[in-house]
Write an enzyme that holds these catalytic residues in place. Structure first.
Site, PDB file in Angstrom:
ATOM      1  N   GLY A  63      55.363  77.088  47.039  1.00 40.63           N
ATOM      2  CA  GLY A  63      56.212  75.940  46.786  1.00 40.63           C
ATOM      3  C   GLY A  63      55.551  74.589  46.906  1.00 40.63           C
ATOM      4  NE  ARG A  90      48.776  74.610  50.181  1.00 36.41           N
ATOM      5  CZ  ARG A  90      49.153  73.493  49.566  1.00 36.41           C
ATOM      6  NH1 ARG A  90      48.798  72.324  50.046  1.00 36.41           N
ATOM      7  NH2 ARG A  90      49.895  73.553  48.480  1.00 36.41           N
ATOM      8  CE1 TYR A 195      46.752  81.370  36.913  1.00 41.89           C
ATOM      9  CE2 TYR A 195      45.898  80.369  34.903  1.00 41.89           C
ATOM     10  CZ  TYR A 195      46.904  80.508  35.850  1.00 41.89           C
ATOM     11  OH  TYR A 195      48.064  79.781  35.713  1.00 41.89           O
ATOM     12  CE  LYS A 199      49.922  83.354  36.628  1.00 38.84           C
ATOM     13  NZ  LYS A 199      51.143  83.401  37.472  1.00 38.84           N
TER      14      LYS A 199
END
Length: 373
Positions: A63, A90, A195, A199
């Site tokens: 988020g 985090r 990446y 995906k």
């Protein structure tokens, strides 16, 4: 399954601010017990004290990345502040922490993620946790863990608890053998980055879970997303954000892509609205699980020329990064998003001229405020 502490610590240190991470809310002060430990008499203890409504209960992983905070703001305005929980691994800045529910959540910790879904009665999950293209190439093992192992945890939990699951995909899901101008929804996909591979894996696994288990999986392939709210963080398309910051602060900009490298792009407001629209679209309108969405395509030279209409003295140089240039050369030049426009009425609001105007207005305003203080 949970990955060891060393890897989790590495995830914490390496995740880019622009990509998603993993997190959840403190405004929702739930005590985390495994659902297997909860007896029927304990059920009320674990229920969050929110009034029952018809609104979805939304969890956003990763988020604190480029899109999570903005999407949470949009969804909270629509569904109620306490019905949308932001999560990451985090520490959130103060303004994010105080804006609505936020919880720590590590997508590599299956038990922790499962508890959050159960304890907070989640009905929709938006899975933004990922390592982006250039960052992923620098640490393939970490990208594989976050982008693939984390996805598997999310898929299993969503299937088990009947969640509507949204996982974004990307222009990076295509490769050099894909048709590039335009790139349709269905075509050959052979990406050459971890990446992109992860995906494609997410798209196919989501479609499989939909057909095998009836899971409500939805996915959009995002173009490069441009926003004034976040700093660039390792993506191949991030030059289109960096130019605005550098132009205003320094009056000069060095681009790591060739001037004629054309890629699909989108202003963040269009991206967030498209995500809301696909989440709310009636299931019977969707003819596929993964859709391209597009707004504009441009190259660095075209963007520079548009910025110079407002900042004519901007100095621009090119210092090509072979890694990111190679990635960009394997990506689509333009997305064919006709299926999204036909099935659920997708329509973008921002073209290149509007994009440049709004970015410069926002960043100029922020610069003036900073100087005044």
């Amino acid at each position: 399954m949970p990955v060891g502490r060393t890897l989790t610590r590495a995830v914490h240190q390496a995740l880019s601010p622009v990509c998603g991470c993993q997190v959840l809310s403190t405004s929702v002060r739930c005590i985390s017990f495994s659902p297997r430990q909860v007896t029927s008499s304990d059920a009320s203890f674990h229920s969050v004290s929110f009034s029952e409504t018809d609104h979805p209960r939304v969890l956003i992983t990763g988020g604190l990345g480029q899109l999570g905070v903005g999407l949470a703001k949009l969804l909270r305005k629509r569904y109620g502040n306490n019905n949308v929980i932001l999560s990451d691994i985090r520490k959130p800045p103060d303004h994010v922490f105080h804006s609505g529910p936020f919880i720590y959540s590590d997508i590599l910790d299956y038990k922790n993620l499962r508890e959050i879904v159960v304890n907070n009665r989640i009905t929709w999950m938006i899975h933004y946790s990922a390592l982006l293209s250039a960052v992923g190439e620098a640490n393939v093992q970490l990208a594989r863990a976050v982008n693939i192992t984390g996805l598997h945890n999310v898929l299993d939990i969503a299937a088990e608890h009947g969640l509507r699951l949204f996982v974004p995909s990307t222009i990076g899901a295509f490769g050099p053998t894909s048709p590039r101008n335009p790139t349709p929804d269905l075509c050959i996909q052979r990406p050459r980055t971890i990446y992109g591979v992860s995906k494609v894996h997410a798209e196919l696994m989501g479609e499989y879970y939909h057909h095998r288990y009836g899971m409500d999986f939805r996915c959009l392939r995002y173009p490069g997303i441009i926003s004034a709210d976040t700093q660039p963080g390792g993506g191949t398309t991030d030059y289109a954000v960096q130019i605005f910051h550098d132009a205003i602060k320094e009056g000069k900009f060095e681009c790591y892509l060739k001037p004629d490298t054309c890629l699909p792009m989108m202003y963040i407001d269009d991206c967030l609205r498209a995500t809301l629209e696909i989440l709310e679209a009636p299931a019977e309108c969707l003819t596929m699980r993964t859709y391209n969405i597009n707004a504009m395509s441009f190259n660095p030279e075209e963007l520079v020329n548009e910025v110079r209409k407002y900042l004519p003295d901007l100095q621009v140089s090119y210092n090509v990064d072979k890694v990111r240039q190679g990635i960009a050369d394997s990506w689509p030049v333009k997305f064919d998003d006709s299926n999204a426009r036909k099935d659920w009425g997708w329509k973008h609001d921002y073209d290149l001229s509007e994009l440049v105007t709004v970015m410069l207005n926002i960043l100029n305003s922020e610069t003036r405020v900073a100087r005044a203080n």
